[in-house]
Design a protein around this motif. Structure first.
Motif, PDB file in Angstrom:
ATOM      1  N   VAL A 111       0.770  -1.104  -0.132  1.00 15.03           N
ATOM      2  CA  VAL A 111       0.148   0.040   0.061  1.00 15.03           C
ATOM      3  C   VAL A 111       0.746   1.338   0.230  1.00 15.03           C
ATOM      4  O   VAL A 111       0.678   2.274  -0.751  1.00 15.03           O
ATOM      5  N   GLU A 112       1.841   1.037   0.728  1.00 14.44           N
ATOM      6  CA  GLU A 112       2.795   2.352   0.967  1.00 14.44           C
ATOM      7  C   GLU A 112       3.601   2.309  -0.443  1.00 14.44           C
ATOM      8  O   GLU A 112       3.786   3.827  -0.912  1.00 14.44           O
ATOM      9  N   LEU A 113       3.762   1.681  -1.189  1.00 11.96           N
ATOM     10  CA  LEU A 113       4.467   1.360  -2.354  1.00 11.96           C
ATOM     11  C   LEU A 113       3.494   2.104  -3.460  1.00 11.96           C
ATOM     12  O   LEU A 113       3.957   3.040  -4.241  1.00 11.96           O
ATOM     13  N   ILE A 114       2.357   1.655  -3.388  1.00 14.26           N
ATOM     14  CA  ILE A 114       1.244   2.316  -4.303  1.00 14.26           C
ATOM     15  C   ILE A 114       1.113   3.736  -4.007  1.00 14.26           C
ATOM     16  O   ILE A 114       1.003   4.756  -4.884  1.00 14.26           O
ATOM     17  N   ASP A 115       1.123   4.348  -2.625  1.00 15.97           N
ATOM     18  CA  ASP A 115       0.950   5.645  -2.448  1.00 15.97           C
ATOM     19  C   ASP A 115       2.131   6.349  -2.920  1.00 15.97           C
ATOM     20  O   ASP A 115       2.128   7.526  -3.312  1.00 15.97           O
ATOM     21  N   SER A 116       3.477   5.587  -2.920  1.00 14.70           N
ATOM     22  CA  SER A 116       4.640   6.522  -3.669  1.00 14.70           C
ATOM     23  C   SER A 116       4.526   6.560  -4.980  1.00 14.70           C
ATOM     24  O   SER A 116       4.737   7.638  -5.335  1.00 14.70           O
ATOM     25  N   TYR A 117       3.862   5.831  -5.762  1.00 10.42           N
ATOM     26  CA  TYR A 117       3.419   5.856  -7.063  1.00 10.42           C
ATOM     27  C   TYR A 117       2.543   7.260  -7.381  1.00 10.42           C
ATOM     28  O   TYR A 117       2.803   7.992  -8.151  1.00 10.42           O
ATOM     29  N   SER A 127      -5.315   8.205   2.445  1.00  6.95           N
ATOM     30  CA  SER A 127      -4.563   8.396   1.145  1.00  6.95           C
ATOM     31  C   SER A 127      -5.072   7.445   0.129  1.00  6.95           C
ATOM     32  O   SER A 127      -5.687   6.611   0.093  1.00  6.95           O
ATOM     33  N   PRO A 128      -4.821   7.807  -1.228  1.00  4.69           N
ATOM     34  CA  PRO A 128      -5.327   7.092  -2.314  1.00  4.69           C
ATOM     35  C   PRO A 128      -5.203   5.377  -2.051  1.00  4.69           C
ATOM     36  O   PRO A 128      -6.044   4.689  -2.353  1.00  4.69           O
ATOM     37  N   ALA A 129      -4.131   5.240  -1.750  1.00  4.29           N
ATOM     38  CA  ALA A 129      -3.715   3.776  -1.802  1.00  4.29           C
ATOM     39  C   ALA A 129      -4.503   3.037  -0.905  1.00  4.29           C
ATOM     40  O   ALA A 129      -4.704   1.489  -0.941  1.00  4.29           O
ATOM     41  N   TRP A 130      -4.834   3.628   0.167  1.00  7.77           N
ATOM     42  CA  TRP A 130      -5.837   2.957   1.227  1.00  7.77           C
ATOM     43  C   TRP A 130      -7.035   2.764   0.601  1.00  7.77           C
ATOM     44  O   TRP A 130      -7.653   1.861   1.061  1.00  7.77           O
ATOM     45  N   ALA A 131      -7.575   3.671  -0.124  1.00 12.22           N
ATOM     46  CA  ALA A 131      -8.772   3.344  -0.803  1.00 12.22           C
ATOM     47  C   ALA A 131      -8.610   2.281  -1.840  1.00 12.22           C
ATOM     48  O   ALA A 131      -9.665   1.391  -1.750  1.00 12.22           O
ATOM     49  N   VAL A 132      -7.525   2.122  -2.349  1.00  8.46           N
ATOM     50  CA  VAL A 132      -7.331   1.066  -3.469  1.00  8.46           C
ATOM     51  C   VAL A 132      -7.272  -0.119  -2.582  1.00  8.46           C
ATOM     52  O   VAL A 132      -8.024  -1.237  -3.113  1.00  8.46           O
ATOM     53  N   ASP A 133      -6.848  -0.040  -1.547  1.00  9.52           N
ATOM     54  CA  ASP A 133      -6.653  -1.449  -0.620  1.00  9.52           C
ATOM     55  C   ASP A 133      -7.966  -1.837  -0.274  1.00  9.52           C
ATOM     56  O   ASP A 133      -8.294  -2.996  -0.262  1.00  9.52           O
ATOM     57  N   ARG A 134      -8.835  -1.074  -0.120  1.00  2.08           N
ATOM     58  CA  ARG A 134     -10.263  -1.113   0.505  1.00  2.08           C
ATOM     59  C   ARG A 134     -11.018  -1.931  -0.955  1.00  2.08           C
ATOM     60  O   ARG A 134     -11.932  -2.815  -0.655  1.00  2.08           O
ATOM     61  N   LEU A 135     -10.687  -1.217  -2.134  1.00  3.96           N
ATOM     62  CA  LEU A 135     -11.292  -1.731  -3.164  1.00  3.96           C
ATOM     63  C   LEU A 135     -10.990  -3.311  -3.529  1.00  3.96           C
ATOM     64  O   LEU A 135     -11.641  -3.961  -4.112  1.00  3.96           O
ATOM     65  N   SER A 136      -9.628  -3.353  -3.370  1.00  2.00           N
ATOM     66  CA  SER A 136      -9.300  -4.920  -3.410  1.00  2.00           C
ATOM     67  C   SER A 136     -10.165  -5.888  -2.898  1.00  2.00           C
ATOM     68  O   SER A 136     -10.328  -6.999  -3.048  1.00  2.00           O
ATOM     69  N   ILE A 137     -10.140  -5.540  -1.505  1.00  4.11           N
ATOM     70  CA  ILE A 137     -10.802  -6.251  -0.703  1.00  4.11           C
ATOM     71  C   ILE A 137     -12.369  -6.214  -1.009  1.00  4.11           C
ATOM     72  O   ILE A 137     -13.240  -7.667  -0.888  1.00  4.11           O
TER      73      ILE A 137
END
Length: 202
Positions: A87-93, A113-123
């Motif tokens: 998630v932190e790597l995706i946020d760095s992106y 952050s955007p990547a934690w929203a991405v994390d929720r979408l994956s789940i």
């Protein structure tokens, strides 16, 4: 132009489908995307989530051997750390992508952050997949199927809302209305220098 949430969902669905071809937590990953691309990391993110989902199922077997259960819980612990790191790597992106955006004077920071929203979408993709499977079962009552269909409807609405919120957040960052920071989670329980149970051992 494809919205980022659409890209995410497409990659997550593929990763979820690929996992369930074997339904084996030890199967090799076989990531089809170019290493280093955002799609590569999105695919890996969902694969980690899929494996952890099924490890959580396995460890809840009431007849599981305690030694095996402990090994799985340790594996889940490592998986959680891998998930956080990704998630932190995706946020760095995202941070690099919007590095040169001019932040407006009244810009605000988001709680997530955007990547934690991405994390929720994956789940959420995994939840939808498994709830769909429940609606197709033939060994359960009609009431079970009906209840799962109602839950599936809610999950699909969540998918729509979360996708919209993610895209709106990225648009706001791109336009300078919001800004982001990359915070490292600094989890303490995995660090032998910070967990008193670990550093207290003689």
């Amino acid at each position: 132009m494809e919205k980022f949430s659409e890209k995410c969902y497409s990659v997550f669905e593929k990763a979820t489908d690929d996992y369930h071809r074997t339904d084996d937590v030890d199967a090799p990953v076989g990531n089809p995307y170019r290493e280093g691309s955002i799609e590569y990391y999105l695919y890996l993110k969902n694969r980690i989530d899929a494996v952890q989902w099924h490890l959580e199922d396995i460890v809840r077997d009431p007849d599981i051997d305690p030694v095996k259960a402990l090994a799985i819980k340790r594996r889940i612990d490592k998986s959680n750390q891998d998930r956080t790191d990704l998630v932190e790597l995706i946020d760095s992106y995202f941070f690099d992508l919007y590095r040169n955006v001019e932040i407006l004077p009244d810009a605000k920071i988001n709680t997530e952050s955007p990547a934690w929203a991405v994390d929720r979408l994956s789940i959420l993709v995994l939840k939808i997949y498994h709830m769909q499977q429940e609606t197709r079962r033939t060994d359960v009552t009609a009431e079970h199927v009906e209840a799962c269909e109602k839950k599936l409807s809610v999950l699909l609405e969540q998918r729509k809302d979360l996708s919209l919120a993610l895209d709106q957040l990225l648009d706001d960052i791109k336009d300078g209305h919001k800004y982001m920071k990359v915070y490292r989670q600094m989890k303490m329980y995995n660090d032998p220098s910070l967990n008193p149970v670990l550093y207290g051992k003689k």
